[in-house]
Design a protein around this motif. Structure first.
Motif: not given
Lengths: 362, 484
Positions: B181-185, B164, A301, B127, B125, B101-105, B216, A107
């Motif tokens: 959320s701010s998760s990649l999920e 998104i 994540n 990105l 960054f 948030d560059p670390e979480q992109r 990136p 993923r």
């Protein structure tokens, strides 16, 4: 191919006649497929590839098709579903993978189930056969019901037919396991990688004894994999404090990820829970689950944890604003635990597609 | 509530200078980039924060007044066209990038932020924000979300919806809902409400806050331009690239007429005498891209191209893309007016689709220039006409309709990235069955019982303003935006 329309009609009649309909797919995520009622429809009766043209990067198949069958056909043409659907070896189906939203380690790079599902046909709670999306990879017409069905747990309709986007599969892979003294050290490496141009297909994290392992899979052309590995190693040495590197290639490497995407690390008699998170919440989550076997995919994540009880987890997740999905090892009336979001919108769609609750509550 | 009371309440929320009601102030809002349509709204409000947006929506709901949210008004399908006597909620001042948030992109942005501004804010960054509609210099992320905008690089990384992760929205009855959320999920667990909301063309309300996924920046690009004596050979070259197992970031084709326009307008230096050019771009990590480039070269050299140009540096790459991205506005040099469609066909049907478009072009006596995203079968036929001639627009629209039907017949769809809007809603019953459309209407009614959010768009209902020809959008004439 066996004519499937009579089976679809049977499903429609069932939905129209019954007050409550329970459906099961491959049964690879038992906590989702058998909670509470007798199964009236086995989705595997709707199985088989309907259409596949490798030049299109798409295929259409019945929702009950085991993914293992699909993966074998795609592999003949060096193509694949890049998100690594979970539990292929255990018989997971396309439909079950959609409604449970179970993407594995792959993923990380190109996205999950939602990013590859482009078309669906389903029977809604009124017994209507509805189509959403289409068969082309780019489509902005209609509401994006295919995406809506990802993670829907079968509560809005029964999937009948599915159309997917696929990608060419890399010709070769390598795996590099990098050991760190702590989760913080590993995160430092991962955050540096996040803004680097280095490309990887998988980035998993896992605790091992009292250390943490960054587990990277890299796919590409065989000739350049050695030099890319060298560069990645150098980068990690420059930007973090690794204590060990272990490189894997060949059939063993392939087998390792096959096992990983079947969650073979989950001990017997435990309950498998998926928990999406922003990895900056890792420390908070770790205080809740650090006594259990666990693994993180997609660069931290998604957490996968094998707990021995659900007595406290729902409340603990809610307290830190996280949501979990119980996949295997326990039967609950409600497999979603912890904090839930977006309910007012989900409930409105439920009223439109399944007003009488034939597929249960949202 | 009568209209006087509605205005009074509106003026309690917004000061006069941000609540426009005079004809002269409303004029710029009467159409969007689909200039063939115009409608006069009752008022335009310009909120400066999300509370004002929510208050405006609540008032509309209470009064039963239809509203449309508007960003930069670059919709090509009439998506941001006002509803006659409704309210326009102009979101350009909600243009803050709230968090990076560059670390979480990820970045959290307001809907009025311009697409390219996100990339500008995060490039330090390493990105960027990937979806690149050709109007990205001016279009807003809120509009991109509403229409699931695409661009030239969708094959590998998808459209807006794939980028998104989280949304805070106000539903048409004023209820505020957050999901993702701010998760990649993103949504992760539960139905993918982000997927449902994106591309709903404003019918499900207004996005107030958007969490975007950043990528990136590719380390290197390798851009190749190949010229062909006929379109079919160029189409076959696309199939050969796909069959070789490569996954380019972009694959674009322009035909003779589009090339002519691009040469006149931007002097891109495309090979003379070409019936078609194919642009293929690889991107990614240096070693991998260089190895893929060797493979791509072999495929292109065997594809029947009579001339091949390889960008040797960023300036040459930019020149190749300038011609491509400017092709649409360039067509304005060949013809006073044009209509463009963005239907999609399966890649294997591209040859058949182009041959049929050529036949239709002859039959209608109208020139058609073709520029398209070949990698994902997304056509962009530009039908040239002279709006000063009575009936010419209707004649061109009729041809455009035939092309949409062709796309449906060949197994494709009526829109790849522009959305249905007002322009294509009448073709929805040809693409979807009655029960499909009933389900869409049922969802819409549950989310918006009074059907006030962007009424008359996307779904085949409501009354359309009369078709009338108004020429190119002023920004399009200047080449700032383009219809692709």
């Amino acid at each position: 191919m066996v004519e499937k329309q009579p089976i679809v009609n049977e499903l429609i009649d069932l939905v129209k006649m019954q007050e409550r309909v329970w459906v099961r797919g491959g049964g690879s995520k038992p906590s989702l497929s058998a909670n509470g009622g007798e199964i009236q429809f086995d989705l595997r009766r709707l199985s088989g590839l309907i259409e596949y043209d490798p030049g299109e990067y798409t295929f259409t198949a019945w929702a009950g098709t085991p993914i293992k069958e699909i993966a074998a056909v795609l592999a003949e043409h060096q193509q694949y579903l890049p998100f690594d659907p979970l539990f292929i070896e255990e018989g997971s189906t396309l439909g079950g993978t959609i409604v449970a939203n179970t993407a594995g380690s792959g993923r990380y790079r190109y996205g999950g189930v939602r990013d590859f599902l482009i078309g669906i046909q389903f029977v809604d709670g009124r017994g209507e056969l509805i189509r959403g999306g289409g068969k082309v990879v780019k489509n902005a017409s209609g509401f994006d019901l295919p995406k809506f069905f990802v993670g829907s747990l079968g509560r809005y309709g029964v999937l009948v037919e599915t159309t997917w986007k696929v990608f060419p599969q890399p010709f070769d892979y390598a795996n590099i396991q990098v050991t760190y003294l702590s989760a913080a050290d590993l995160q430092q490496a991962s955050f540096a990688l996040a803004t680097s141009p280095l490309e990887m297909d998988v980035q998993d994290w896992m605790p091992q004894d009292d250390r943490w392992v960054l587990d990277i899979r890299m796919g590409g052309l065989p000739d350049v994999i050695p030099s890319r590995l060298e560069r990645l190693t150098q980068f990690l040495n420059d930007h973090s404090q690794p204590v060990d590197f272990l490189i894997g290639r060949g059939p063993e490497e392939t087998a390792k990820w096959r096992d990983q995407n079947s969650c073979r690390w989950q001990p017997n008699d435990t309950i498998l829970v998926k928990i999406p998170l922003n990895p900056q919440k890792l420390t908070e989550l770790e205080t809740i689950i650090d006594r259990y076997p666990r693994r993180y995919t997609a660069a931290g994540n998604t957490a996968w944890v094998a707990v021995d009880t659900l007595d406290h987890l729902p409340r603990q997740l809610d307290a830190v604003g996280l949501t979990g999905l119980v996949l295997r090892g326990d039967q609950l009336d409600e497999p979603i635990i912890g904090r839930r979001k977006g309910m007012p919108l989900a409930q409105r769609v439920k009223r439109a597609l399944d007003p009488n609750g034939v597929f249960g509550e949202v | 509530m009568d209209s006087i009371q509605f205005y009074q309440r509106l003026q309690q929320i917004f000061p006069d200078k941000r609540c426009l009601t005079r004809d002269v102030d409303l004029l710029p809002y009467e159409s969007d980039a689909l200039t063939a349509f115009r409608a006069k709204p009752a008022a335009v409000v310009i909120p400066e924060n999300e509370e004002e947006v929510i208050a405006a929506v609540k008032l509309c709901y209470e009064a039963g007044v239809p509203f449309v949210a508007r960003g930069s008004g670059t919709s090509l399908s009439g998506g941001s066209l006002p509803i006659r006597d409704g309210l326009v909620i102009a979101l350009n001042r909600l243009n803050r990038i709230k968090h990076i948030d560059p670390e979480q992109r990820t970045a959290v942005v307001e809907p009025g932020v311009i697409n390219l501004k996100i990339t500008e804010a995060v490039e330090r960054f390493g990105l960027y924000y990937a979806p690149d509609p050709s109007s990205q210099l001016i279009c807003t992320i809120g509009g991109n979300v509403a229409f699931n905008s695409g661009g030239a690089h969708c094959l590998k990384y998808g459209m807006t919806s794939n980028h998104i992760l989280g949304l805070k929205v106000v539903l048409p009855d004023g209820e505020v809902v957050e999901f993702g959320s701010s998760s990649l999920e993103g949504v992760g667990i539960g139905p993918d409400l982000i997927g449902l909301f994106i591309g709903s063309e404003g019918l499900f309300g207004i996005a107030l806050e958007i969490t975007v996924r950043l990528m990136p920046r590719p380390e290197v690009y390798r851009t190749v331009l190949a010229a062909y004596r006929d379109l079919e050979t160029a189409g076959n070259a696309v199939a050969a690239v796909v069959a070789s197992g490569l996954l380019p970031g972009a694959m674009e084709i322009m035909d003779r007429l589009a090339l002519k326009a691009a040469e006149i307008a931007v002097k891109a230096g495309y090979p003379a005498g070409a019936e078609a050019v194919l642009i293929v771009e690889l991107e990614g990590e240096k070693q991998q891209v260089e190895a893929e480039f060797v493979q791509l070269n072999e495929v292109i050299h065997a594809s029947g191209a009579y001339e091949i140009q390889v960008a040797q540096n960023e300036a040459q790459r930019a020149k190749i893309w300038k011609g491509r991205k400017g092709a649409f506005s360039s067509v304005g040099r060949l013809s006073p007016d044009y209509v463009v469609q963005d239907g999609v066909v399966p890649r294997s049907q591209l040859g058949k689709a182009l041959a049929e478009i050529s036949r239709l072009s002859d039959a209608y006596g109208l020139d058609v220039a073709n520029v398209f995203h070949a990698g994902d079968g997304n056509l962009h036929p530009l039908i040239l006409y002279d709006g000063r001639v009575e009936g010419a627009l209707e004649h061109a629209e009729k041809l455009a309709g035939e092309i949409l039907r062709l796309c449906i017949r060949l197994g494709g769809t009526i829109t790849g990235e522009h959305g249905v809007g007002l322009e294509k809603r009448d073709y929805m019953p040809e693409l979807f069955s009655e029960s499909d459309l009933e389900a869409m209407v049922a969802i819409r009614r549950e989310i918006d019982p009074k059907m006030i959010a962007n009424r008359g768009k996307k779904l085949p209902q409501g009354e359309a303003p009369a078709l009338s020809s108004h020429g190119l959008h002023p920004l399009e004439k200047k080449g700032v935006i383009s219809r692709e």
